[in-house]
Design a protein around this motif. Sequence first.
Motif, PDB file in Angstrom:
ATOM      1  N   TYR A  49     -19.902  -6.763 -17.112  1.00 38.26           N
ATOM      2  CA  TYR A  49     -19.974  -6.110 -15.439  1.00 38.26           C
ATOM      3  C   TYR A  49     -21.582  -6.072 -16.219  1.00 38.26           C
ATOM      4  CZ  TYR A  49     -19.725  -2.850 -11.786  1.00 38.26           C
ATOM      5  OH  TYR A  49     -19.681  -2.786 -10.342  1.00 38.26           O
ATOM      6  N   VAL A  81     -15.219   1.905 -12.635  1.00 34.73           N
ATOM      7  CA  VAL A  81     -14.199   0.359 -12.678  1.00 34.73           C
ATOM      8  C   VAL A  81     -13.881  -0.294 -13.392  1.00 34.73           C
ATOM      9  CG1 VAL A  81     -15.204  -2.159 -12.725  1.00 34.73           C
ATOM     10  CG2 VAL A  81     -16.673  -0.797 -12.002  1.00 34.73           C
ATOM     11  N   GLU A  84      -8.655  -5.403 -15.917  1.00 36.68           N
ATOM     12  CA  GLU A  84      -7.474  -6.035 -15.917  1.00 36.68           C
ATOM     13  C   GLU A  84      -7.333  -6.629 -16.557  1.00 36.68           C
ATOM     14  OE1 GLU A  84      -4.109  -3.401 -13.964  1.00 36.68           O
ATOM     15  OE2 GLU A  84      -5.844  -4.112 -12.633  1.00 36.68           O
ATOM     16  N   ALA A  87      -7.268 -10.370 -14.474  1.00 33.00           N
ATOM     17  CA  ALA A  87      -8.169  -9.831 -13.006  1.00 33.00           C
ATOM     18  C   ALA A  87      -9.279  -9.351 -13.349  1.00 33.00           C
ATOM     19  CB  ALA A  87      -7.367  -9.055 -12.765  1.00 33.00           C
ATOM     20  N   ALA A  88      -9.755  -9.642 -11.784  1.00 28.05           N
ATOM     21  CA  ALA A  88     -11.563  -9.335 -11.464  1.00 28.05           C
ATOM     22  C   ALA A  88     -11.739  -7.720 -11.671  1.00 28.05           C
ATOM     23  CB  ALA A  88     -11.905  -9.889  -9.978  1.00 28.05           C
ATOM     24  N   ALA A  89     -12.999  -7.662 -11.893  1.00 27.76           N
ATOM     25  CA  ALA A  89     -13.368  -6.043 -12.141  1.00 27.76           C
ATOM     26  C   ALA A  89     -13.122  -5.671 -10.570  1.00 27.76           C
ATOM     27  CB  ALA A  89     -14.960  -6.251 -12.045  1.00 27.76           C
ATOM     28  N   ARG A  90     -12.572  -4.334 -10.735  1.00 27.07           N
ATOM     29  CA  ARG A  90     -12.311  -3.684  -9.188  1.00 27.07           C
ATOM     30  C   ARG A  90     -13.355  -2.705  -9.647  1.00 27.07           C
ATOM     31  NH1 ARG A  90      -5.985  -2.780  -8.876  1.00 27.07           N
ATOM     32  NH2 ARG A  90      -5.814  -4.720 -10.463  1.00 27.07           N
ATOM     33  N   ASN A  91     -14.058  -2.479  -8.635  1.00 23.61           N
ATOM     34  CA  ASN A  91     -14.932  -1.337  -8.311  1.00 23.61           C
ATOM     35  C   ASN A  91     -14.464  -0.354  -7.088  1.00 23.61           C
ATOM     36  OD1 ASN A  91     -17.344   0.274  -7.790  1.00 23.61           O
ATOM     37  ND2 ASN A  91     -18.811  -0.954  -8.245  1.00 23.61           N
ATOM     38  N   LEU A  92     -14.171   0.855  -8.164  1.00 24.94           N
ATOM     39  CA  LEU A  92     -13.541   1.841  -7.818  1.00 24.94           C
ATOM     40  C   LEU A  92     -14.518   2.856  -7.082  1.00 24.94           C
ATOM     41  CD1 LEU A  92     -10.894   1.846 -10.203  1.00 24.94           C
ATOM     42  CD2 LEU A  92     -10.470   0.969  -8.268  1.00 24.94           C
TER      43      LEU A  92
END
Length: 117
Positions: A49, A81, A84, A87-92
């Motif tokens: 990232y 972020v 997992e 899986a693609a990084a998930r920006n929260l």
Amino acid sequence: GLATDSGVSASPDGRSVAFRLSNVYPGARSGRATVYLVHAGQRQARVIYRHRLGPTGCAMGGNLRWHGDALLYDSVDGELVLFERGAAARNLRSFAARLPHRVSGERIYANWASDYR
């Protein structure tokens, strides 16, 4: 120059390590940060990232917290972020912004529920 400003975080199984390098310093108006991951047996860390840092004031750095093989990253400028495996990084960040706030401008910090026994 680049420096590690968030420490090193080892996964619970001891087979992976995450760390962040940035060029930010106290009082910086902006900067860049890169989160790296290295697994046992690898010779080189992999970038997972990158992001531009906003104003940091006197605080700098971020947190890297593991839960199994999932990694949660938050930065002093509000970046949040979830990583997992597979899986693609998930920006929260936008999700966190929609949570109820007690005070205007309040920053959301994220932790795993398992961090609180």
